[in-house]
Design a protein around this motif. Structure first.
Motif, mmCIF file in Angstrom:
data_model
loop_
_atom_site.group_PDB
_atom_site.id
_atom_site.type_symbol
_atom_site.label_atom_id
_atom_site.label_comp_id
_atom_site.label_asym_id
_atom_site.label_seq_id
_atom_site.Cartn_x
_atom_site.Cartn_y
_atom_site.Cartn_z
ATOM 1 N N GLU A 110 0.827 -1.211 0.000
ATOM 2 C CA GLU A 110 0.000 0.000 0.000
ATOM 3 C C GLU A 110 0.866 1.268 0.000
ATOM 4 N N VAL A 112 3.674 1.622 -1.653
ATOM 5 C CA VAL A 112 4.208 1.804 -3.005
ATOM 6 C C VAL A 112 3.131 2.326 -3.952
ATOM 7 N N THR A 113 1.942 1.707 -3.856
ATOM 8 C CA THR A 113 0.905 2.010 -4.842
ATOM 9 C C THR A 113 -0.026 3.128 -4.395
ATOM 10 N N GLU A 116 1.659 9.100 -4.668
ATOM 11 C CA GLU A 116 3.031 9.130 -5.200
ATOM 12 C C GLU A 116 3.960 9.917 -4.281
ATOM 13 N N THR A 159 8.462 4.916 -10.554
ATOM 14 C CA THR A 159 7.581 4.462 -11.639
ATOM 15 C C THR A 159 7.748 2.963 -11.849
ATOM 16 N N ARG A 162 6.107 0.989 -9.007
ATOM 17 C CA ARG A 162 4.646 1.125 -9.023
ATOM 18 C C ARG A 162 4.009 0.382 -10.196
ATOM 19 N N SER A 163 4.824 -0.028 -11.156
ATOM 20 C CA SER A 163 4.242 -0.682 -12.331
ATOM 21 C C SER A 163 4.694 -2.127 -12.487
ATOM 22 N N ASN A 167 2.030 -4.630 -9.579
ATOM 23 C CA ASN A 167 1.484 -3.309 -9.219
ATOM 24 C C ASN A 167 1.055 -2.566 -10.481
ATOM 25 N N SER A 168 0.067 -1.698 -10.359
ATOM 26 C CA SER A 168 -0.330 -0.935 -11.539
ATOM 27 C C SER A 168 -0.744 0.487 -11.176
ATOM 28 N N ALA A 169 0.105 1.149 -10.380
ATOM 29 C CA ALA A 169 -0.177 2.533 -10.025
ATOM 30 C C ALA A 169 0.441 3.464 -11.079
#
Ligand code: HEC
Length: 201
Positions: A110, A112-113, A116, A159, A162-163, A167-169
């Motif tokens: 939580e 990380v995503t 920002e 980035t 998060r990706s 993860n897909s933030a």
């Protein structure tokens, strides 16, 4: 060998003059070589590569033209995956799963995503003390990266985490990191775990 010496018949019988014998190539070797040739011919006949040299170099001008700085794959662009591999992988692992009880996971975290600015603040200043990640408590030392990585590098690695790992933030821009760095420029100590960070969530 001197031949004028008297020789016994028996001795002559037992030691015939050496002579060259035909030594056929072993069947196995022949078979292997033949099979290799047959395969090579078959390969040449059946493989129609699209790399026919007669067609020349089919790269287009746009492929060769420099990509704008910052575009993925552009020369000189900061590579988040590379920074992760150099700075974070030893603790958080290539899979982002961390090490149970020692290094918290980035996968599905939580922290990380979430916001920002929060993720940026964590990586800029580091963390000590009790930190709860995905319901498990950690009590380690996350180093600060504010003096090691610049805004663009931090944005790239944020980035990346998060990706990746499922993860897909949204991606993080260098300007966002710059703002968080600016805001915390008086700060010398790492965050004190949940106590300080929970309210920034
Ligand atoms: C020396 C080991 C180490 C390195 C290197 C390291 N971390 Fe950490 N990290 C930790 C530990 C330990 C914690 C938990 C701190 C605590 O328990 O207070 C943590 C916590 C975090 C957290 C918040 C908790 C979570 O799991 O989401 C994030 C985000 C994070 N690290 C990202 C990074 C990034 C990005 C890098 C590389 C730029 C990095 N870390 C490098 C050890 C490390």
């Amino acid at each position: 060998m001197k031949t004028d010496l008297p020789r016994h018949d028996a001795q002559q019988r037992e030691n015939p003059d050496p002579h060259e014998q035909g030594r056929p190539v072993p069947k196995l070797v022949l078979l292997t070589v033949t099979a290799a040739f047959a395969w090579a011919i078959y390969y040449i006949l059946t493989t129609q590569g699209d790399d026919d040299p007669a067609l020349g170099d089919r790269r287009t001008l746009s492929t060769l033209m420099a990509k704008p700085a910052g575009a993925p794959g552009a020369a000189g662009a900061v590579d988040g995956a590379q920074i992760y591999g150099a700075q974070c992988v030893a603790c958080h692992q290539a899979s982002g799963a961390g090490l149970p009880g020692v290094f918290p996971p980035l996968a599905g975290s939580e922290w990380v995503t979430g916001k920002e600015a929060l993720a940026a603040a964590i990586v800029l200043h580091g963390v000590t003390g009790k930190l709860t990640v995905k319901g498990a408590a950690y009590n380690g030392q996350m180093p600060a990266f504010k003096d090691k990585l610049n805004d663009a590098e931090l944005a790239a690695v944020l980035t990346h985490i998060r990706s990746q790992f499922g993860n897909s933030a949204a991606s993080v821009g260098a300007d966002a990191v710059k703002a968080v760095r600016e805001e915390g420029k008086e700060r010398k100590d790492p965050w004190n775990g949940d106590e300080e960070l929970e309210k920034r969530k």
